[in-house]
Design a protein around this motif. Structure first.
Motif, PDB file in Angstrom:
ATOM      1  N   VAL A  17     -11.641 -14.627  -0.508  1.00  9.28           N
ATOM      2  CA  VAL A  17     -10.255 -14.365  -0.153  1.00  9.28           C
ATOM      3  C   VAL A  17     -10.215 -13.699   1.218  1.00  9.28           C
ATOM      4  O   VAL A  17     -11.064 -12.884   1.579  1.00  9.28           O
ATOM      5  CB  VAL A  17      -9.579 -13.487  -1.231  1.00  9.28           C
ATOM      6  CG1 VAL A  17     -10.151 -12.070  -1.249  1.00  9.28           C
ATOM      7  CG2 VAL A  17      -8.072 -13.446  -1.027  1.00  9.28           C
ATOM      8  N   LYS A  18      -9.239 -14.090   2.030  1.00  2.00           N
ATOM      9  CA  LYS A  18      -9.073 -13.534   3.374  1.00  2.00           C
ATOM     10  C   LYS A  18      -8.285 -12.224   3.293  1.00  2.00           C
ATOM     11  O   LYS A  18      -7.648 -11.913   2.296  1.00  2.00           O
ATOM     12  CB  LYS A  18      -8.328 -14.518   4.279  1.00  2.00           C
ATOM     13  CG  LYS A  18      -8.856 -15.930   4.276  1.00  2.00           C
ATOM     14  CD  LYS A  18     -10.235 -16.031   4.862  1.00  2.00           C
ATOM     15  CE  LYS A  18     -10.633 -17.496   4.991  1.00  2.00           C
ATOM     16  NZ  LYS A  18     -12.070 -17.714   5.061  1.00  2.00           N
ATOM     17  N   LEU A  19      -8.326 -11.483   4.410  1.00  2.55           N
ATOM     18  CA  LEU A  19      -7.583 -10.226   4.496  1.00  2.55           C
ATOM     19  C   LEU A  19      -6.685 -10.244   5.728  1.00  2.55           C
ATOM     20  O   LEU A  19      -7.137 -10.513   6.840  1.00  2.55           O
ATOM     21  CB  LEU A  19      -8.539  -9.038   4.589  1.00  2.55           C
ATOM     22  CG  LEU A  19      -7.867  -7.660   4.725  1.00  2.55           C
ATOM     23  CD1 LEU A  19      -7.048  -7.328   3.469  1.00  2.55           C
ATOM     24  CD2 LEU A  19      -8.906  -6.572   4.972  1.00  2.55           C
ATOM     25  N   LYS A  20      -5.418  -9.952   5.512  1.00  2.00           N
ATOM     26  CA  LYS A  20      -4.452  -9.790   6.602  1.00  2.00           C
ATOM     27  C   LYS A  20      -3.956  -8.353   6.590  1.00  2.00           C
ATOM     28  O   LYS A  20      -3.514  -7.854   5.556  1.00  2.00           O
ATOM     29  CB  LYS A  20      -3.282 -10.752   6.439  1.00  2.00           C
ATOM     30  CG  LYS A  20      -2.161 -10.560   7.466  1.00  2.00           C
ATOM     31  CD  LYS A  20      -1.120 -11.670   7.335  1.00  2.00           C
ATOM     32  CE  LYS A  20       0.096 -11.394   8.192  1.00  2.00           C
ATOM     33  NZ  LYS A  20       1.046 -10.489   7.510  1.00  2.00           N
ATOM     34  N   VAL A  21      -4.041  -7.699   7.746  1.00  2.00           N
ATOM     35  CA  VAL A  21      -3.503  -6.349   7.900  1.00  2.00           C
ATOM     36  C   VAL A  21      -2.247  -6.483   8.754  1.00  2.00           C
ATOM     37  O   VAL A  21      -2.308  -6.911   9.913  1.00  2.00           O
ATOM     38  CB  VAL A  21      -4.515  -5.396   8.570  1.00  2.00           C
ATOM     39  CG1 VAL A  21      -3.923  -3.991   8.667  1.00  2.00           C
ATOM     40  CG2 VAL A  21      -5.824  -5.373   7.782  1.00  2.00           C
ATOM     41  N   CYS A  22      -1.109  -6.126   8.184  1.00  2.00           N
ATOM     42  CA  CYS A  22       0.170  -6.372   8.841  1.00  2.00           C
ATOM     43  C   CYS A  22       0.787  -5.056   9.334  1.00  2.00           C
ATOM     44  O   CYS A  22       0.383  -3.966   8.954  1.00  2.00           O
ATOM     45  CB  CYS A  22       1.123  -7.077   7.877  1.00  2.00           C
ATOM     46  SG  CYS A  22       2.482  -7.919   8.724  1.00  2.00           S
TER      47      CYS A  22
END
Length: 233
Positions: A21-26
């Motif tokens: 699973v990828k990680l996005k930090v918003c």
């Protein structure tokens, strides 16, 4: 990414074969903090271009980050010319549409060689049929918690609702994900409803102030969720 890739829905592997699973930090806002977060190597960094948000990005330029990190502009019912301007100005790799953008709006952005993430706010009344018109005009869906704000409400929705997910399009899971959710996230990632979960989107639960991320908490989350899941593949 070419138009043919954007229009084609690829079969998603089984959970045991699925890529990590990828990680996005918003909600990135401050230059030094952006560089510190980028050093932890998330897959996506999100920049909010919405002046009603406390995390509205107002620096002249996004600092240079690794080419492996996809810079994502987050917009809420913005004029399409504004989105296009920011795509060029900040060399965005993805746009996240967090309002009531139409399918025609999404189609117009498809020609800019960019990933399109269409966000939907979810509660118990959410109708998954609302996704159908967007199947061919975006690369990913994003499911966030329905609340007072367009995003960043700081609490999770009932992920078991995703048992009713009718599509094979990969999606981002968002809404109130923090350190205290690690066990729930790991449990979710091993259930059938996560089959098409492409990425986790984190934001407010990792902040010391709006837009200012706690690096140690991000590292802890990444080590316990992203890295651990990768090791299990």
């Amino acid at each position: 990414m070419n138009k043919e890739d954007q229009n084609t829905t690829k079969p998603t592997p089984s959970p045991s074969e699925k890529a990590r699973v990828k990680l996005k930090v918003c909600g990135m806002k401050y230059q030094d903090n952006i560089e510190q977060v980028a050093a932890t190597q998330p897959d996506y960094l999100g920049f909010i271009f919405y002046n009603k948000s406390v995390r509205n990005f107002d620096l002249e330029y996004i600092p240079e980050v690794s080419k492996n990190i996809k810079k994502t502009g987050v917009f809420v019912d913005a004029e399409i010319d504004e989105v296009i301007k920011n795509i060029h100005l900040h060399h965005l790799h993805a746009v996240q549409l967090h309002g009531n953008e139409s399918t025609d709006y999404c189609k117009k952005l498809k020609s800019y060689d960019i990933e399109i993430i269409k966000a939907f706010s979810v509660d118990y009344n959410f109708n998954f049929d609302d996704l159908k018109p967007y199947e061919t005009v975006c690369n990913y869906y994003l499911f966030d918690t329905k609340g007072r704000l367009a995003g960043g409400n700081g609490y999770t929705f009932d992920w078991s609702l995703l048992k009713n997910y009718p599509s094979t399009k990969p999606y981002f899971l968002s809404g109130g994900i923090g350190i205290e959710e690690i066990e729930n996230v790991l449990s979710f990632l091993h259930r059938q409803e996560s089959k098409y979960c492409y990425a986790l989107d984190v934001n407010s639960k990792f902040e010391t102030d709006p837009g200012l991320k706690n690096i140690e908490l991000l590292k802890e989350f990444k080590d316990h969720v992203i890295t651990k899941e990768e090791q299990l593949k």
